[in-house]
Design an enzyme around this catalytic site. Structure first.
Site, PDB file in Angstrom:
ATOM      1  N   ASP A   1      10.359  -2.306 -19.228  1.00 10.69           N
ATOM      2  CA  ASP A   1       9.939  -2.357 -17.834  1.00 10.69           C
ATOM      3  C   ASP A   1      10.161  -3.789 -17.352  1.00 10.69           C
ATOM      4  O   ASP A   1      10.267  -4.736 -18.152  1.00 10.69           O
ATOM      5  CB  ASP A   1       8.473  -1.937 -17.684  1.00 10.69           C
ATOM      6  CG  ASP A   1       8.195  -1.324 -16.315  1.00 10.69           C
ATOM      7  OD1 ASP A   1       8.963  -1.592 -15.381  1.00 10.69           O
ATOM      8  OD2 ASP A   1       7.216  -0.584 -16.188  1.00 10.69           O
TER       9      ASP A   1
ATOM     10  N   GLU B   1      -2.062   3.589  -1.990  1.00  7.70           N
ATOM     11  CA  GLU B   1      -2.044   3.877  -3.426  1.00  7.70           C
ATOM     12  C   GLU B   1      -0.614   3.776  -3.924  1.00  7.70           C
ATOM     13  O   GLU B   1       0.321   4.266  -3.301  1.00  7.70           O
ATOM     14  CB  GLU B   1      -2.632   5.263  -3.746  1.00  7.70           C
ATOM     15  CG  GLU B   1      -1.866   6.462  -3.255  1.00  7.70           C
ATOM     16  CD  GLU B   1      -2.346   7.766  -3.876  1.00  7.70           C
ATOM     17  OE1 GLU B   1      -3.148   7.745  -4.827  1.00  7.70           O
ATOM     18  OE2 GLU B   1      -1.905   8.823  -3.405  1.00  7.70           O
TER      19      GLU B   1
END
Length: 891
Positions: A276, A641
């Site tokens: 990542d 969110e």
């Protein structure tokens, strides 16, 4: 290809299969280098290219932004690309429902169709970029999707990216997604998919760079690993992405156990691993596992991370010099990366790669748009209905009220492309309303308390805009230019019906390129462009209007030639400016809006507030009192969110949620609307579970629309008026508002998800209603006493007992009887979405194998086992709505 070439290719293939170097693929005088020879095996070509590279060149190719190597004719390549629910961050693309919405369809065939369309658009866009010698981020063929982490906690902001809380459902949807992306023509692969984030990652977002997840062995093998294993072994996913956090002390991006022992040794993974982004840097900066970048880079490569999203692998030269790693160890990782580039056809003539022939015109094709609408229809979950739905033509006055009614972000979620003509729920309701039905709209309140939203004012609707005084068309004339100065002739001109755009890292004319209206060479760039909109504005009533423009970067608004808003400064942050203007009803006014964009994420909206407009709640209540039915549209958007955000509103922190209730400002409005005595239909836009206890008790109907993609507004309207019969199912548990959830950072599955939750859910996993009714009968098992390797055939009859056609999602669960060892309460082990005409009966079949369906992870033997004893097989409409069951005995 002549017969000699065909024969030579066959020999090369056989030789490669048995590890023999074909003679013709040895370096020969007057012959191209092996790595340039398309007749040689990919393996031989990768070996040859690797042997020609210097150490510095090798290292340069192991980071996401791999530079060109001119002496070897290797073009630059950017590995980073996204396709979570459509090609993302590369301009115009079809936007499907967010992943959690696709999961709610419980339809693997639909998922395959969606993935195939995404792969078509991805290939077309890639080759268009290459034709312009553009090789930037989000333009390649290696896609970092899907996200098959388990949505174990409703507070996780990135849960919307997943397929929910169940490993079986997640695996089933993920496998189809990967297969759709990674199609092959027998030689070249279409795209690469990436299973992420391996393997234990689901928040909190705020401390993901330093957090140490500590799952038990049982939870690791029964919850967190199964979907990844399925993607590796059943879908042959070519790439796996590590995670930021540690897992039981090891960085997930440099884990001997995860990346070597489990992934490669136990599962046989042959592809490449990517970190990542900047997670290798985290190894020494935040996790403090090693003290330097060189040691972190060496550790990551040695433990199995091949590609570094980031720049930490630049320290590999130092690591080799200090003997922390050898060049041969680097070669192992780099060969995997080179091999995939050969397999994708990157080094070969595009004429040899059938995927390169996909025309750019497929991008946002009308059939893709129709599929986006169908996917949204299938994803919608009807939680409650007291008979108010479907709406009828007798309801002449509809009040659409709520902060996500007319908000594009309520369609998109995160990791999205730019849809050509997104349809908000308000637009969808207005388009679907029967003749003679009046649809009124009020936003009412903002999304959350304390948020000063520049998008709050209502958008000026097309009916009040004309491109010129004599035109019958609605909208304004848009002229699109390169640069900010409107120099020369516009690159492109069109009529834009509403000035409400959000171009995410893309050009505003991408859709025109897709439609063939202009060539890609003539497209307006994604950054540093300007637009001039001109035409006539007509006021519906006389009085003082507040006209506002919300935009990233600069804007100027002129009314009848007078400059009324001037904000031509550069600002990356969305800002809103307004002006009070007196207008007379029926009179036309010349309007000109100029907009300039400098950096990514362009956005512009032209809005107004009518004379004597009341405060938001008052306006909403006035409309509600006059309505026959109220459609409240609220919930969440990707603005509050998502992934590691700076959001800090009541109930939200860092992209995650601290409170699973509907935001209080919306809850108060909803209760006020119900107090008018009018029926209230609640439509929820969300990527996660909402504790809507009050709505369950008091609303007349509740729909979950998720982040429904570019045609979400049409799909919601289709369900509201009954032209589409809802059949989506919850892929997550909706908990009650007073439920005491386990600590967010506790990765134990105890009392989490339907598999371990011992309380009473507000709405259970798998729940979803229909306008039809279905009867389950005649459950049959081919055998009830079985051995571990046997196949159990399960059959059940499903009858549509209503007078309208509809879909039913038939679910099969396995539950151990008289449990001796700790394990899940029950597990989903099969599902079928079946369409039944009114009165029709179909037999639904499932096949179970105990050595797959009844396994648990045994701590003593460190392997999956099947316990002898009895198991109840349950068939029903949700995890809690079991219609039929029978017991089998495992010998």
């Amino acid at each position: 290809m002549n017969s000699t070439t065909v024969l030579r290719s066959a020999i090369f293939s056989v030789c490669s299969l048995f590890g023999i170097q074909a003679i013709a693929c040895e370096t020969q005088p007057n012959q191209p280098a092996i790595y340039k020879n398309p007749d040689c095996s990919f393996e031989a070509r990768a070996d040859d290219l690797l042997a020609r590279m210097t150490l510095e060149e090798k290292i340069s190719q192991m980071m996401n932004a791999a530079p060109a190597i001119p002496r070897l004719q290797i073009p630059a390549y950017e590995w980073w690309n996204e396709a979570l629910h459509g090609v993302a961050r590369a301009g115009a693309a079809t936007v499907f429902p967010q992943a959690i919405g696709l999961a709610a369809s419980f339809d693997t065939h639909l998922m395959g169709d969606v993935a195939s369309v995404i792969s078509d658009e991805a290939r077309a866009k890639h080759h268009d970029f290459i034709s312009r010698d553009s090789r930037l981020r989000y333009q390649g063929l290696t896609f970092w999707s899907p996200n098959v982490n388990i949505f174990r906690d409703p507070r996780w902001g990135r849960g919307q990216e997943t397929y929910g809380e169940d490993p079986f459902l997640t695996a089933a949807m993920g496998v189809e997604f990967v297969k759709g992306l990674q199609q092959t023509d027998g030689k070249y692969r279409k795209l690469d998919a990436t299973a992420k984030h391996f393997a234990v990652h689901s928040g909190p977002e705020a401390n993901r760079h330093e957090f140490n997840a500590k799952p038990s062995e049982r939870d690791l093998y029964e919850t967190y690993l199964p979907a990844f294993r399925a993607l590796v072994q059943d879908a042959n996913v070519k790439s796996v992405m590590g995670a930021y956090n540690r897992v039981n002390g090891e960085s997930a991006s440099a884990s001997q156990r995860l990346l070597q022992d489990i992934l490669r040794k136990d599962w046989g993974f042959k592809g490449y691993v990517v970190s990542d982004c900047d997670s290798v840097e985290d190894i020494y900066l935040f996790h403090k596992i090693v003290p330097t970048a060189a040691e972190a880079a060496a550790l990551a490569v040695k433990t199995g991370d091949d590609l570094n999203c980031g720049k930490t692998y630049a320290a590999l030269k130092e690591a080799v010099d200090k003997k922390l790693i050898t060049e041969q160890e680097i070669d192992v990782s780099l060969k995997r990366l080179l091999l995939t580039r050969f397999e994708l056809g990157m080094f070969d003539d595009a004429k040899k790669v059938i995927w390169a022939r996909i025309p750019y015109s497929v991008n946002q094709d009308s059939s893709h748009d129709q599929l986006a609408r169908r996917a949204a229809q299938k994803s919608i979950v009807l939680l409650k209905n007291n008979g108010i739905l479907p709406l009828s033509s007798k309801q002449k006055n509809i009040a659409v009220i709520g902060p996500t009614s007319d908000e594009i972000m309520s369609l998109l979620g995160n990791y999205y492309g730019t849809p050509a003509a997104p349809v908000t729920i308000l637009q969808g309701v207005r388009a679907a309303a029967p003749a003679g039905t009046q649809v009124n709209y009020a936003r009412g309140v903002d999304l959350v308390e304390g948020r000063d939203d520049p998008r709050a004012a209502p958008i000026i609707e097309p009916s009040y805009l004309r491109p010129d005084a004599n035109s019958k068309e609605q909208g304004l004339k848009g002229e699109y230019f390169r640069g900010r100065d409107f120099a020369g002739k516009p690159i492109f001109t069109r009529i834009d019906s509403r000035i409400s755009f959000r171009w995410d890292r893309g050009s505003p004319t991408d859709d025109a390129v897709a439609r063939g209206e202009i060539k890609t060479a003539d497209a307006v760039p994604a950054d540093n462009f300007s637009v001039r909109w001109t035409g006539q504005l007509t006021a519906p009533t006389s009085g003082a209007y507040e006209i506002s423009v919300a935009a990233n970067d600069g804007m100027r608004l002129y009314i009848n030639g007078a400059l009324v808003i001037d904000s031509w400064d550069l600002s990356a942050r969305l800002q809103s400016k307004s002006a009070k203007i007196d207008l007379q009803a029926g009179k036309s006014y010349a309007i000109k809006l100029e907009y300039f964009e400098d950096i990514r994420d362009a956005e512009v909206r032209l809005s107004w507030r009518l004379p004597n407009s009341k405060p938001g709640v008052e306006e909403a209540l006035d409309l509600a009192k006059a309505a026959d039915v109220i459609v409240f549209v609220g919930g969440l958007t990707g603005d509050v969110e998502g992934e590691e955000m700076t959001v800090n509103y009541p109930g939200f922190a860092g992209g995650d949620r601290t409170d699973i209730h509907l935001p209080q400002v919306q809850q108060r409005l909803l209760e006020s609307l119900k107090a008018t005595g009018k029926p209230v239909v609640v439509v929820l836009t969300t990527g996660s579970a909402l504790a809507v206890d009050w709505a369950k008790k008091n609303a007349d109907a509740i729909l979950v629309a998720w982040y429904s993609g570019q045609r979400g507004g049409n799909a919601v309207a289709d369900v509201l008026w009954g032209t589409e019969n809802p059949a989506g199912r919850l892929p997550i548990t909706f908990y009650k508002g007073d439920e005491k959830l386990p600590a967010f950072d506790d990765y134990s599955m105890h009392n989490r998800t339907y598999r371990y939750f011992t309380g009473e859910a507000l709405y259970p996993f798998g729940h979803g209603l229909s306008y039809s009714e279905f009867k389950y009968s005649n459950l049959k098992l081919n055998k009830k006493a079985v051995r571990k390797q046997d196949e159990i055939q399960v059959a059940v009859d499903i009858t549509n007992t209503s007078n309208r056609d509809g879909d039913e999602v038939v679910q099969l669960y396995a539950q151990p009887v008289a449990v001796k060892k700790e394990q899940a309460i029950k597990n989903l082990r099969g599902f079928v979405r079946v369409h039944l005409k009114a009165g029709e009966t179909q037999t639904v079949h499932f096949t179970l194998k105990p050595n797959k369906a009844l396994i648990r992870y045994d701590l003593a033997s460190k392997q999956y086992v099947v316990d002898k004893g009895k198991y109840q097989l349950q068939v029903g409409a949700s995890s809690s709505d079991v219609r039929l069951h029978d017991v089998i005995s495992v010998k």
